[in-house]
Design a protein around this motif. Structure first.
Motif, PDB file in Angstrom:
ATOM      1  N   LEU A  27       0.858  -1.083   0.022  1.00  8.30           N
ATOM      2  CA  LEU A  27       0.082  -0.162  -0.002  1.00  8.30           C
ATOM      3  C   LEU A  27       0.792   1.163  -0.183  1.00  8.30           C
ATOM      4  O   LEU A  27       0.367   2.210  -0.702  1.00  8.30           O
ATOM      5  N   ALA A  28       2.004   1.183   0.921  1.00  2.17           N
ATOM      6  CA  ALA A  28       2.864   2.545   1.063  1.00  2.17           C
ATOM      7  C   ALA A  28       3.453   2.639  -0.340  1.00  2.17           C
ATOM      8  O   ALA A  28       3.553   3.875  -0.748  1.00  2.17           O
ATOM      9  N   GLN A  36       4.602   3.542   7.892  1.00  2.00           N
ATOM     10  CA  GLN A  36       4.175   3.873   8.974  1.00  2.00           C
ATOM     11  C   GLN A  36       2.836   4.880   8.792  1.00  2.00           C
ATOM     12  O   GLN A  36       2.018   4.919   9.490  1.00  2.00           O
ATOM     13  N   VAL A  37       2.956   5.754   7.607  1.00  2.00           N
ATOM     14  CA  VAL A  37       1.684   6.347   7.529  1.00  2.00           C
ATOM     15  C   VAL A  37       0.544   5.422   6.957  1.00  2.00           C
ATOM     16  O   VAL A  37      -0.742   5.871   7.525  1.00  2.00           O
ATOM     17  N   ILE A  38       0.749   4.261   6.184  1.00  2.00           N
ATOM     18  CA  ILE A  38      -0.401   3.263   6.027  1.00  2.00           C
ATOM     19  C   ILE A  38      -0.791   2.781   7.392  1.00  2.00           C
ATOM     20  O   ILE A  38      -2.030   2.748   7.584  1.00  2.00           O
ATOM     21  N   VAL A  39      -0.054   2.425   8.338  1.00  2.00           N
ATOM     22  CA  VAL A  39      -0.395   1.908   9.819  1.00  2.00           C
ATOM     23  C   VAL A  39      -1.236   2.947  10.279  1.00  2.00           C
ATOM     24  O   VAL A  39      -2.497   2.628  10.953  1.00  2.00           O
ATOM     25  N   GLN A  40      -1.043   4.341  10.352  1.00  2.00           N
ATOM     26  CA  GLN A  40      -1.684   5.237  10.964  1.00  2.00           C
ATOM     27  C   GLN A  40      -3.095   5.470  10.014  1.00  2.00           C
ATOM     28  O   GLN A  40      -4.013   5.676  10.828  1.00  2.00           O
ATOM     29  N   ASP A  41      -3.154   5.449   8.855  1.00  2.00           N
ATOM     30  CA  ASP A  41      -4.417   5.360   8.160  1.00  2.00           C
ATOM     31  C   ASP A  41      -5.140   4.382   8.615  1.00  2.00           C
ATOM     32  O   ASP A  41      -6.379   4.469   8.604  1.00  2.00           O
ATOM     33  N   ILE A  42      -4.445   3.190   8.496  1.00  2.00           N
ATOM     34  CA  ILE A  42      -5.629   2.164   8.841  1.00  2.00           C
ATOM     35  C   ILE A  42      -6.140   2.192  10.282  1.00  2.00           C
ATOM     36  O   ILE A  42      -7.301   1.902  10.640  1.00  2.00           O
ATOM     37  N   ALA A  43      -5.355   2.654  11.269  1.00  2.00           N
ATOM     38  CA  ALA A  43      -5.860   2.863  12.414  1.00  2.00           C
ATOM     39  C   ALA A  43      -6.963   3.811  12.547  1.00  2.00           C
ATOM     40  O   ALA A  43      -8.226   3.792  12.951  1.00  2.00           O
TER      41      ALA A  43
END
Length: 174
Positions: A27-28, A36-43
């Protein structure tokens, strides 16, 4: 619409079209941001979309209205680390799926790890990651005692899986 909102909308679109989990790295790369941006977006997305799951292979969006009704059961088992492959293979070989693993931690309460294991390749991939990341399975926190949520098309398949686990000495009475 902000740049973040647009990106999160694209993430949902990608996950809706995916038939398999999509890794955070994929995804990134596709969206030109860090993992890390993707992890934050998923959250953030999980606050609106309860059907986003993290698996050991990536993110998956369950469209619940499209999913056919499946038999589902939570089963208590106990075994050692060396029996994990055998336990999981029994499920997928019988036509089932391992949705998750749950342990009852004496301090933190129930801890759940999403697995979404559907076939032997998923089993091998899961074990490869356990070794690669030098991590310990959740069951090591509870002397091998854990629960699995398992699914299949029919109750009879779940009955067969439970019978196999019982015959192998894995099944525990709840």
């Amino acid at each position: 619409m902000t740049e973040g909102d647009a990106r999160r909308k694209k993430i949902i679109g990608i996950l809706q079209k995916a038939s398999e989990p999509v890794s955070g790295s994929a995804l990134a790369k596709r969206l030109g941001v860090s993992r890390q941006v993707i992890v934050q977006d998923i959250a953030l997305l999980r606050t609106s979309y309860e059907n986003i799951f993290s698996t050991n292979r990536g993110y998956l969006l369950y469209e619940q209205e499209r999913q056919p009704e499946r038999a589902r059961r939570v089963v208590k088992v106990r075994h050692q680390k060396e029996d994990i492959v055998r336990e999981l293979d029994m499920v997928v070989d019988a036509g089932g799926q391992v949705v998750n693993v749950i342990v009852e931690h004496e301090i933190y309460g129930p801890l759940t790890g999403e697995l979404m294991i559907r076939n032997r390749a998923d089993v091998r991939n899961f074990m490869r990651k356990v070794e690669e990341y030098r991590t310990k399975p959740l069951t090591e926190l509870t002397d091998g005692i854990h629960f699995h949520t398992i699914e299949a098309e029919k109750e009879e398949i779940l009955d067969e899986i439970v019978k196999q686990w019982k015959d192998a000495g894995f099944l525990m009475e709840s």
